[in-house]
Design an enzyme around this catalytic site. Structure first.
Site, PDB file in Angstrom:
ATOM      1  N   CYS A  43      35.642  57.552  35.751  1.00 28.47           N
ATOM      2  CA  CYS A  43      35.458  56.300  35.016  1.00 28.47           C
ATOM      3  C   CYS A  43      36.064  56.358  33.617  1.00 28.47           C
ATOM      4  O   CYS A  43      36.882  55.519  33.243  1.00 28.47           O
ATOM      5  CB  CYS A  43      33.972  55.982  34.954  1.00 28.47           C
ATOM      6  N   GLY A 146      31.564  62.603  42.575  1.00 32.99           N
ATOM      7  CA  GLY A 146      32.391  61.394  42.583  1.00 32.99           C
ATOM      8  C   GLY A 146      33.292  61.243  43.790  1.00 32.99           C
ATOM      9  O   GLY A 146      32.949  61.652  44.909  1.00 32.99           O
ATOM     10  N   GLY A 182      47.106  47.418  49.178  1.00 36.18           N
ATOM     11  CA  GLY A 182      45.663  47.216  49.093  1.00 36.18           C
ATOM     12  C   GLY A 182      45.310  46.158  48.060  1.00 36.18           C
ATOM     13  O   GLY A 182      45.592  46.316  46.870  1.00 36.18           O
ATOM     14  N   ALA A 183      44.717  45.050  48.548  1.00 38.56           N
ATOM     15  CA  ALA A 183      44.303  43.969  47.631  1.00 38.56           C
ATOM     16  C   ALA A 183      42.829  44.110  47.298  1.00 38.56           C
ATOM     17  O   ALA A 183      42.040  43.166  47.419  1.00 38.56           O
ATOM     18  CB  ALA A 183      44.600  42.607  48.260  1.00 38.56           C
ATOM     19  N   LEU A 188      44.372  44.722  42.416  1.00 37.49           N
ATOM     20  CA  LEU A 188      44.462  43.447  41.696  1.00 37.49           C
ATOM     21  C   LEU A 188      44.396  43.655  40.179  1.00 37.49           C
ATOM     22  O   LEU A 188      45.081  42.972  39.423  1.00 37.49           O
ATOM     23  CB  LEU A 188      43.374  42.488  42.184  1.00 37.49           C
ATOM     24  N   VAL A 239      51.722  49.051  55.228  1.00 35.92           N
ATOM     25  CA  VAL A 239      52.887  49.862  54.874  1.00 35.92           C
ATOM     26  C   VAL A 239      52.928  51.037  55.845  1.00 35.92           C
ATOM     27  O   VAL A 239      51.936  51.732  56.031  1.00 35.92           O
ATOM     28  CB  VAL A 239      52.767  50.349  53.408  1.00 35.92           C
ATOM     29  N   MET A 321      31.158  51.917  45.158  1.00 36.16           N
ATOM     30  CA  MET A 321      31.686  52.942  44.248  1.00 36.16           C
ATOM     31  C   MET A 321      31.874  52.315  42.876  1.00 36.16           C
ATOM     32  O   MET A 321      32.981  51.912  42.505  1.00 36.16           O
ATOM     33  CB  MET A 321      32.990  53.505  44.799  1.00 36.16           C
ATOM     34  N   HIS A 447      24.864  25.280  23.298  1.00 31.34           N
ATOM     35  CA  HIS A 447      26.047  24.449  23.453  1.00 31.34           C
ATOM     36  C   HIS A 447      26.951  24.623  22.239  1.00 31.34           C
ATOM     37  O   HIS A 447      26.453  24.649  21.124  1.00 31.34           O
ATOM     38  CB  HIS A 447      25.636  22.979  23.565  1.00 31.34           C
TER      39      HIS A 447
END
Ligand code: FAD
Ligand code: NAI
Length: 468
Positions: A43, A146, A182-183, A188, A239, A321, A447
């Site tokens: 991380c 991990g 991989g999306a 992303l 792929v 994860m 607001h």
């Protein structure tokens, strides 16, 4: 005679270091073993923190280049100083990992730098980073090692042209074309970074949707935003090979269900097809610690493995994860070991994709509720109808609330928009208290804020939104 610890934790990612600190706070004598140079795990070193540093910097670059004019700010086209941007990433990482080192020291936790292995009940042997070995005697052991990058068969990651997330955080120049395999969240987020900095980004995803597991409508709406920004998606494709031709890569892509292959040329390919639990070299087989069918350390609901005195938390066990999931498990386990009531509510773990717009979710998706046969009402509110979002020109996105049709209890909240990663926690707190959409709609919201859209979505559950 060697000192005996109450607790020895292998791995100082968010799971391990948080568990260590809480255990020390509760009076335990704690040691941690870490093979990386710095604490903080995936991380802090190569995951959440460096990626967010680059996401922020690249977002500022994009805003300066495209959005300032509409706010009445005239500037010349911004120039990218990639080296300085990477410097910002590195500084952020260093400050964070040093912070963890400081916290461990402050809590009088002994740190051992090296690779740990369980060699018997209450025994961890460490091959020390600077040579030699050390055996730690301990009452309890926590495996917090991990996860690692999942790889594509036959495709070797060299971290230069074929990269994992780690290499994608350190590219020396902006690739003209970046193919992302991989999306999911990594694809992303890091795809967004390089698109903003100038790459032509093509995302190849095996399934016929992005972000599997997320609410379907939310994922679809989000994909439209990413497409508008210039990202290209090849869904239902895989792929099957990548060959280096000089400096370029020739990537073979085939329909997931079979059919004719196509070739895409790219400078860099990012493999982001998931992560796998990291258990190698830990001596688990010899110690008799059972794994599940997906190679994760098998635990009961108190994080105990099948071997007395050995526990496991974080990415190496089942569940999402995520760093905050690992942290919460670390806290819960420390409390349980101290005889307290440690607990993680797995129904209320938020998930955030830190793109622009962000995606933030908590609780059930529409698909999950349908599958479980739960009747629900939906309330939605778009940011186009929110005054603050207009003032900031951040109108992309919406809030969606799913509430039980009988009891009005909020079961899931799905947000797309600027800063929704901060806004999701009001939904999480509500859900922890078993709150209803009515509770939310009756809560006064300041607001003008983006959060008013959350209240409006709650009103919309009862078909009484004011501003729509
Ligand atoms: P880790 O953080 O992986 O730490 C395990 C540690 O154990 C490592 O430091 C490793 O060196 C050490 N170790 C392993 N074996 C041994 C051994 N035998 N001896 C000694 N030490 C050992 N999650 C989020 O919630 N938000 C995000 O924004 C986010 N962004 C991410 C971005 C990227 C690019 C990646 C790759 C991941 C991201 N994640 C994010 C996921 C997050 O990093 C993990 O969920 C989290 O780090 C898991 O924590 P952990 O403590 O279980 O393991
Ligand atoms: P992921 O599981 O989120 O996504 C992987 C994607 O790759 C899926 O869409 C899957 O269908 C696809 N895929 C699998 N095999 C494929 C193939 N052969 N060809 C094409 N597509 C294929 O995994 P990702 O993105 O690698 O992230 C790993 C973990 O890190 C995730 O579990 C995530 O929770 C965590 N993470 C969290 C972040 C956050 O919270 N913001 C940021 C980055 C990572």
């Amino acid at each position: 005679m060697a000192e005996t610890y109450d607790l020895t934790i292998i791995g100082t990612g968010p799971g391990g270091y948080v568990c260590a600190i809480r255990a020390a706070q509760l009076g335990m004598k704690v040691a941690v073993v870490e093979k990386r140079e710095y604490h903080g795990g995936t991380c802090l070193n190569v995951g959440c923190i460096p990626s967010k540093a680059l996401l922020h910097a690249s977002e500022m670059f994009e805003e300066a280049g495209h959005d300032f004019g509409a706010l009445g700010i005239k500037i010349s086209k911004p120039k990218l100083d990639l080296k300085a941007m990477m410097g910002h990433r590195q500084e952020t990482v260093e400050a964070n990992v040093q912070g963890v080192g400081f916290l461990l020291k402050k809590n009088k936790i002994d740190t051992v730098h090296g690779t740990g292995k369980i060699t018997g009940p209450g025994k961890v042997e460490v091959v020390l980073a600077d040579g030699g070995a050390q055996t730690i005697e301990t009452k309890n052991i926590v495996i917090a090692t991990g996860s690692d990058v999942a790889t594509l068969p036959g495709i070797e990651i060299d971290e230069k042209t074929i990269v994992s997330s780690t290499g994608a955080l350190e590219l020396g120049k902006v690739p003209e074309t970046l193919v992302v395999v991989g999306a999911g969240v990594i694809g992303l987020e890091l795809g967004s970074v390089w698109r903003r900095l100038g790459s032509n980004v093509i995302v190849v995803e095996f399934l016929d949707r992005i972000l599997p597991g997320m609410d379907g409508e939310t994922a679809k709406t989000f994909m439209r935003s990413l497409k508008k920004q210039g990202m290209t998606f090849k869904l239902g494709k895989k792929v099957t090979g990548a060959a280096k031709r000089g400096k370029a890569l020739e990537i073979s892509v085939e329909p997931a269900k079979g059919g004719d292959a196509e070739t895409i040329s790219a400078d860099v390919m990012l493999v982001a097809i998931g992560r796998i639990p990291y258990t190698s070299g830990l001596g688990l087989e010899e110690a008799g610690v059972a794994l599940d069918e997906r190679g994760r350390v098998k635990i009961d609901n108190h994080y105990a493995t099948n071997v007395a005195g050995i526990y496991a938390i974080g990415d190496v066990v089942e569940g999402p994860m995520l760093a905050h999931k690992a942290e919460d498990e670390g806290l819960a386990l420390a409390e349980l070991l101290a005889g307290k009531a440690g607990h993680v509510n797995y129904d209320v773990i938020p998930g955030v994709v830190y793109t622009m717009p962000e995606v933030a979710v908590v609780g059930k998706t529409e698909e999950e509720l349908k599958d479980a046969g739960v009747a629900y009402n939906v309330g939605k509110f778009p940011f186009t109808a929110n005054g603050r979002a207009r003032a900031m020109r951040k109108m992309d996105g919406q809030i969606k609330i799913l509430a039980d049709a009988k009891t009005d209890r909020v079961l899931g909240v799905h947000m797309i928009g600027a800063s929704v990663g901060e806004m999701i926690h009001e939904a999480a707190v509500l859900m922890e208290f078993g709150g209803s959409a009515e509770d939310l709609m009756r809560t006064c919201h300041a607001h003008p804020t983006m959060s008013e859209a959350v209240r409006e979505a709650a009103l919309a559950v009862d078909k009484r939104a004011i501003h729509m």
